[in-house]
Design a protein around this motif. Structure first.
Motif, PDB file in Angstrom:
ATOM      1  N   TYR A 178      61.637  32.233  46.236  1.00  0.00           N
ATOM      2  CA  TYR A 178      61.441  31.645  44.911  1.00  0.00           C
ATOM      3  C   TYR A 178      59.959  31.711  44.589  1.00  0.00           C
ATOM      4  O   TYR A 178      59.120  31.372  45.427  1.00  0.00           O
ATOM      5  CB  TYR A 178      61.925  30.192  44.828  1.00  0.00           C
ATOM      6  CG  TYR A 178      61.830  29.679  43.403  1.00  0.00           C
ATOM      7  CD1 TYR A 178      62.816  30.010  42.469  1.00  0.00           C
ATOM      8  CD2 TYR A 178      60.735  28.926  42.986  1.00  0.00           C
ATOM      9  CE1 TYR A 178      62.724  29.582  41.157  1.00  0.00           C
ATOM     10  CE2 TYR A 178      60.636  28.497  41.675  1.00  0.00           C
ATOM     11  CZ  TYR A 178      61.624  28.827  40.754  1.00  0.00           C
ATOM     12  OH  TYR A 178      61.521  28.418  39.449  1.00  0.00           O
ATOM     13  N   ASN A 182      59.840  32.119  37.590  1.00  0.00           N
ATOM     14  CA  ASN A 182      61.217  31.800  37.975  1.00  0.00           C
ATOM     15  C   ASN A 182      61.840  32.938  38.783  1.00  0.00           C
ATOM     16  O   ASN A 182      63.024  33.255  38.635  1.00  0.00           O
ATOM     17  CB  ASN A 182      62.071  31.495  36.736  1.00  0.00           C
ATOM     18  CG  ASN A 182      63.381  30.819  37.078  1.00  0.00           C
ATOM     19  OD1 ASN A 182      63.470  30.064  38.046  1.00  0.00           O
ATOM     20  ND2 ASN A 182      64.401  31.086  36.281  1.00  0.00           N
ATOM     21  N   GLN A 184      63.657  34.708  41.564  1.00  0.00           N
ATOM     22  CA  GLN A 184      64.672  34.362  42.551  1.00  0.00           C
ATOM     23  C   GLN A 184      65.184  35.655  43.191  1.00  0.00           C
ATOM     24  O   GLN A 184      65.617  36.570  42.491  1.00  0.00           O
ATOM     25  CB  GLN A 184      65.837  33.620  41.892  1.00  0.00           C
ATOM     26  CG  GLN A 184      65.416  32.379  41.129  1.00  0.00           C
ATOM     27  CD  GLN A 184      66.515  31.883  40.225  1.00  0.00           C
ATOM     28  OE1 GLN A 184      67.579  31.465  40.695  1.00  0.00           O
ATOM     29  NE2 GLN A 184      66.282  31.927  38.926  1.00  0.00           N
ATOM     30  N   GLU A 208      67.957  40.147  42.534  1.00  0.00           N
ATOM     31  CA  GLU A 208      66.720  39.609  41.975  1.00  0.00           C
ATOM     32  C   GLU A 208      66.947  39.206  40.530  1.00  0.00           C
ATOM     33  O   GLU A 208      67.614  39.903  39.761  1.00  0.00           O
ATOM     34  CB  GLU A 208      65.604  40.656  42.042  1.00  0.00           C
ATOM     35  CG  GLU A 208      64.301  40.206  41.398  1.00  0.00           C
ATOM     36  CD  GLU A 208      63.256  41.312  41.361  1.00  0.00           C
ATOM     37  OE1 GLU A 208      62.061  41.002  41.274  1.00  0.00           O
ATOM     38  OE2 GLU A 208      63.663  42.495  41.398  1.00  0.00           O
ATOM     39  N   ARG A 210      64.310  37.475  37.472  1.00  0.00           N
ATOM     40  CA  ARG A 210      62.954  36.992  37.186  1.00  0.00           C
ATOM     41  C   ARG A 210      62.697  37.019  35.696  1.00  0.00           C
ATOM     42  O   ARG A 210      63.119  37.937  34.988  1.00  0.00           O
ATOM     43  CB  ARG A 210      61.923  37.877  37.897  1.00  0.00           C
ATOM     44  CG  ARG A 210      60.516  37.324  37.906  1.00  0.00           C
ATOM     45  CD  ARG A 210      59.510  38.400  38.266  1.00  0.00           C
ATOM     46  NE  ARG A 210      59.342  39.357  37.170  1.00  0.00           N
ATOM     47  CZ  ARG A 210      58.621  40.473  37.270  1.00  0.00           C
ATOM     48  NH1 ARG A 210      58.068  40.790  38.417  1.00  0.00           N
ATOM     49  NH2 ARG A 210      58.498  41.286  36.228  1.00  0.00           N
TER      50      ARG A 210
END
Length: 979
Positions: A178, A182, A184, A208, A210
């Motif tokens: 993280y 944002n 991930q 992914e 983002r």
């Protein structure tokens, strides 16, 4: 407006490998370096014993250097640079050799391979590495790879080796991240033995999501807008299954299947830059890049919707003009009032970009020991991918179309009654034009403008066979009161390949490697530019020609309908060890036979008037076909002496010849003065190197020197609304150094540098940014042709004093003089002067001793190769702290610097790309036995806005520059566990 041609799209996907999930940062157990085994010569060897400049990265290396994709490799390899491309594929450059040619039918100078399977359309921009081979997951070979690696590559080769199943041990890995924006990410793999040491399955995946790293200020300036406030985000995944079957010690079969998908707001170019030209002839000046709006008077859409163009076409159409480009109304020029963010990470666009891609890749590798001295390797590969990308054509909203109506327009709609030219309340220029058009062509008016006064529609792209605005329902996009446009690149690629190799293992001094290779590829690609001004011109001109008709197509369509490649080759290398373990000779050769075909065309208001409601367009394509047959190869001598001052040394000298096939230029739309094909390029490379190990195995120090004679370098420039390719010659030479030092089992240092000298040989060419060259007087006039948006130069005595020339082509100087690099030059708008017929008439002497061409050539001798920084430097350090109880913590820092470089071969001020640097750091906590780890990391610590490359658009678009920018500062926490 229309820009460059469509190209081989490749995948806009995340399809390759990522950080080895089994690797946490780790120092060697002893103050010695582990052996990195590579397959640079299609056999497993210690990288220090391979007579090739090769950089290899294990899983631990990738994690340590924070290498997650192709863009990160430049930070760890000398003489390498990377930048995004204007149409999706990127330019990965090794020693100045990359992909400077923009062409569907062209080949990359650096070949990309997955598990030694060559890819014609690799995903250089979007690929993220995951679950790679633990020894050498990434191998980057510098220099021509002209014998053993897939198809010929002049610059080098990249091989990505995915992790193979372990036949004996169960294992699983899970890693989550993280971060800011944002971000991930998830990575996972599991290894499943299936049959008592003879079969195993390995599954791995990556995901992914983002937010965008580029801020769009448009929603903040326009409350209520549904446009994305963040662009260049990520939403992609990839899944891979690998199967290994080993029924005996003589047979190994590996099968891999991988699927990937992307659906997000990834952009091709982050921002657009322009030093605004007030005259409107060029649109953007060549002296520098700046955060200014392109002068819209230079764009084809504005010109076709102008009083100048419409009045020259038919005086009765003058009231329909929305813009003045030659009179007082042109001041201060379209775009002067536009807001342009002064940042490489901000845009102001009313369009939400989209990027969609899909890929299916498979390979089979069968290795068979045929006897005690002969091994067979058979490799089969398949790749099917598609991609589509849409984004705003101008990263700032265009001028508002509802400016005050002109007297000509008011007289037209009032029948000449308003002799004082008093503004009619509520009537703007666009509204006045539309109301007048309702009398000229009521059917067209009813179809497109009734109920939408003061706004214009934009064509919606529905597919390769539906172009133009003729579909009155589904084919129309949003109505807007601004100049509005967007572009789309889409394409599909389908590839099959096979390779059969036989390698000997004699006990004597001689061995060989022989093989056959086959590749069949089929690709189609489309590039569109849509703008409401183009649609307006098509509606107006079509309706004026015949009420109820449009000019078709109204959008620019560069259509590479079908490109095919059929490649076959035979290759071999012989190895002779003259003095055992001391002196060795290698001689290799390859014969290639490549057949290429191409169906293509470019279209814009080219097929005449068609009835409203017609939904299909059948374009006429140009078919081209050619064959390239080439010999390539290499010769190497290796000397591995036993020296008192080194633990191990390997000296080598080599000569290699690489060839890259030529290809096809698209058919011309107007001028027709460039060749239909571009030639192959050849590279004669000479290299010497020394690979050394010192200090009881704790220090590796490698040094390489090289010289290239580069003939026929393939380079693109923009002519006639498209990127065409030509060939030039150059010389390059350089020195590279790589060092790794582990003085203790806790401390590690690494460093590398690359120096590259590049020099273009004597060659003359026209600079699209400045077609006048060095001419500044009245005897050379730069003409902007409003019929096509093209630029050309008319040379002769006092051009603008020739009444016949001026009258025939309505040569009208811009209201504001054109000033290039501080010099006022002669320029004019024209009507048909730059067309093939206009140039032919001028050159035939119809107006006296005058000549016309696309421009005055400039001498390129001594200029540097594009995207070739003279210096690259990187350094790194890490230290392992023992915390007790088996816990360790490892901080690491890396720094990279690249010299200034040029984005184009002409070296205008606007072509200069400044030097930049990147600093990364991380700190990782490892549990006992590395069961779990946690890593805090940051990339681009100082948040540098690094421009990595650029692309110049066409004269019909105003010659703005798309700037490609590296990632901003990103940081986050990664946690992983091993089972």
């Amino acid at each position: 407006m229309p820009a460059q041609r469509s190209v081989r799209t490749g995948r806009s996907l995340t399809i390759l490998g990522a950080l080895m999930l089994t690797s946490a940062l780790a120092a060697p157990a002893f103050a010695q370096m582990e052996v990195v085994v590579v397959t640079a010569q299609k056999k497993s060897e210690d990288v220090q014993q391979v007579p090739i400049a090769v950089s290899a990265f294990s899983g631990a290396d990738l994690a340590a250097h924070q290498i997650q994709g192709f863009a990160d490799l430049q930070f760890a390899i000398p003489s390498v640079s990377f930048t995004h491309g204007n149409f999706g594929p990127s330019n990965f450059t090794i020693r100045g050799i990359g992909s400077a040619a923009v062409s569907t039918s062209g080949d990359s100078g650096v070949s990309v391979n997955i598990n030694q399977v060559y890819l014609n359309a690799p995903p250089l921009t979007s690929a993220t590495y995951y679950d790679l081979d633990q020894s050498a997951g990434i191998q980057v070979l510098r220099g021509p790879q002209s014998t053993l690696w897939g198809r010929n590559a002049t610059g080098g080769a990249i091989d990505i080796e995915t992790a193979k199943p372990d036949l004996d041990n169960f294992g699983a890995n899970l890693e989550g991240t993280y971060g800011n924006y944002n971000d991930q990410e998830l990575r996972a793999s599991v290894n499943l033995p299936l049959a008592d040491g003879t079969a195993a399955l390995r599954l791995a995946g990556f995901w992914e999501n983002r937010d965008g790293t580029v801020k769009n200020v448009y929603p903040g300036l326009n409350p209520g807008s549904d446009v994305d406030g963040r662009v260049d985000g990520r939403n992609d995944y990839s899944f891979r299954g690998s199967f290994r079957w080993q029924p005996s010690t003589k047979t190994t079969v590996d099968i891999m299947l991988q699927t990937s998908h992307e659906d997000d707001s990834r952009v091709r170019g982050q921002v657009q830059e322009c030093d605004r030209d007030p005259s409107g002839i060029l649109g953007c000046l060549p002296d520098k890049l700046a955060f200014q709006a392109t002068n819209g008077n230079s764009t084809l859409g504005t010109e076709l919707a102008s009083t100048y163009f419409l009045g020259n076409t038919n005086p009765a159409l003058t009231p329909l003009g929305l813009f003045d480009i030659t009179g007082p109304g042109a001041l201060p020029g379209q775009g002067a009032g536009q807001y342009v963010p002064h940042s490489l990470r901000e845009v102001d666009t009313p369009f939400s970009p989209t990027s969609d891609g899909r890929d299916l890749f498979a390979d089979v590798h069968w290795k068979q020991n045929l006897s005690s001295w002969l091994t067979m390797d058979a490799t089969f590969g398949y790749d099917n991918n598609s991609g589509l990308s849409q984004e705003s054509y101008n990263n700032s909203p265009g001028d508002n179309l509802n400016t005050p109506a002109t007297c000509t327009q008011l007289f037209a709609i009032t029948g000449g009654a308003d002799t004082t030219c008093t503004q009619i309340p509520g009537v703007s220029r666009l509204v006045a034009a539309q109301e007048y058009f309702s009398f000229v062509a009521p059917t067209n008016y009813a179809a497109y403008y009734a109920g939408h006064l003061g706004t214009l529609p934009t064509t919606r792209i529905l597919g390769p066979t539906n172009t133009g605005i003729a579909n009155t329902v589904n084919g129309l996009g949003p109505y807007t009161s601004d100049v509005y446009g967007y572009d789309q690149i889409d394409g599909r690629d389908n590839e099959w390949s096979g390779e059969l190799r036989f390698a000997s293992d004699f006990n004597g001094p001689f061995n060989f490697n022989l093989g056959l290779y086959h590749n069949a590829d089929r690709n189609d690609a489309h590039y569109y530019v849509n703008a409401d001004t183009l649609d307006y011109a098509a509606t107006i001109l079509g309706g004026a020609t015949a009420n109820g008709y449009d000019l078709f197509p109204s959008q620019y369509d560069n259509d590479s309908d079908q490109y095919t490649l059929l490649s076959n080759s035979i290759f071999g290398e012989g190895y002779f060890e003259a003095i055992p373990d001391t002196l060795k000779f290698t001689l290799g050769a390859r014969y290639s036979d490549d057949r290429k075909t191409f169906d293509s065309g470019q279209f814009l208001i080219a097929s005449g008037a068609v009835p409203i409601g017609t939904q299909t367009f059948t374009p006429g394509f140009t078919y081209q076909e050619t064959t390239f047959r080439e010999w390539t190869g290499r010769a190497v001598v290796e000397w591995t002496p036993k020296l008192d001052f080194t633990d191990q040394s390997n000296f080598y000298a080599s000569y290699s010849r690489g060839v890259r096939d030529g290809g096809f230029n698209p058919p011309p739309a107007n001028l027709g003065d460039y060749p239909s094909t571009f030639a192959p390029e050849t590279l004669d490379a000479y290299e010497v190197g020394a690979k050394n190990t010192f200090l009881d195995g704790t220090l590796q120090a490698n040094l390489t020197g090289w010289y290239y004679n580069y003939q026929g370098f393939q380079i693109s420039e923009i002519v006639d609304r498209t990127s065409i390719n030509q060939n030039i010659n150059s010389k390059l030479w350089g020195v590279e150094g790589e060092m790794f030092w582990a003085p203790t089992d806790k401390l590690q240092f690494n460093a590398n540098f690359g120096f590259t000298h590049s020099e273009i040989e004597n060659d003359l060419d026209v600079d699209p940014r400045n077609p006048l060259g060095s001419a500044t007087g009245p005897n050379s006039v730069l003409v902007k042709d409003a019929t096509s948006g093209a630029l050309c130069v008319i040379n002769g005595a006092n051009v603008l004093s020739n009444p016949a020339l001026v009258a025939t082509f309505d040569l009208t100087p811009p209201p504001t003089p054109l000033v290039i690099n501080g010099h006022a030059v002669s320029s004019a708008f024209g009507f048909g002067a730059c067309s093939a017929a206009g140039e032919a008439a001028i050159n035939a002497g119809a107006f006296g001793a005058y000549s016309a061409s696309s421009g005055n050539p400039v001498n390129l001798k001594g200029n540097e190769m594009p995207n070739t920084p003279p210096w690259t430097v990187s350094v790194g350090v890490q230290y392992t702290f023992d915390l007790g109880g088996g816990y360790t913590i490892i901080p690491r820092a890396d720094y990279y610097w690249t010299d200034q470089q040029w984005g184009r071969i002409f070296e205008d001020g606007a072509d200069k790309i400044r030097a930049y640097d990147v600093a990364n750091a991380q700190i990782q906590l490892n549990s006992p036995d590395s069961f779990w780890y946690a890593r805090a990391w940051v990339k681009n610590i100082f948040d540098k806005d690094n421009q990595t490359g650029e692309y110049l658009t066409d004269a019909t678009s105003g010659l703005f520059t798309n700037a490609f920018v590296g990632e901003p500062r990103t940081y986050g926490l990664t946690v992983g566990v091993h089972f």
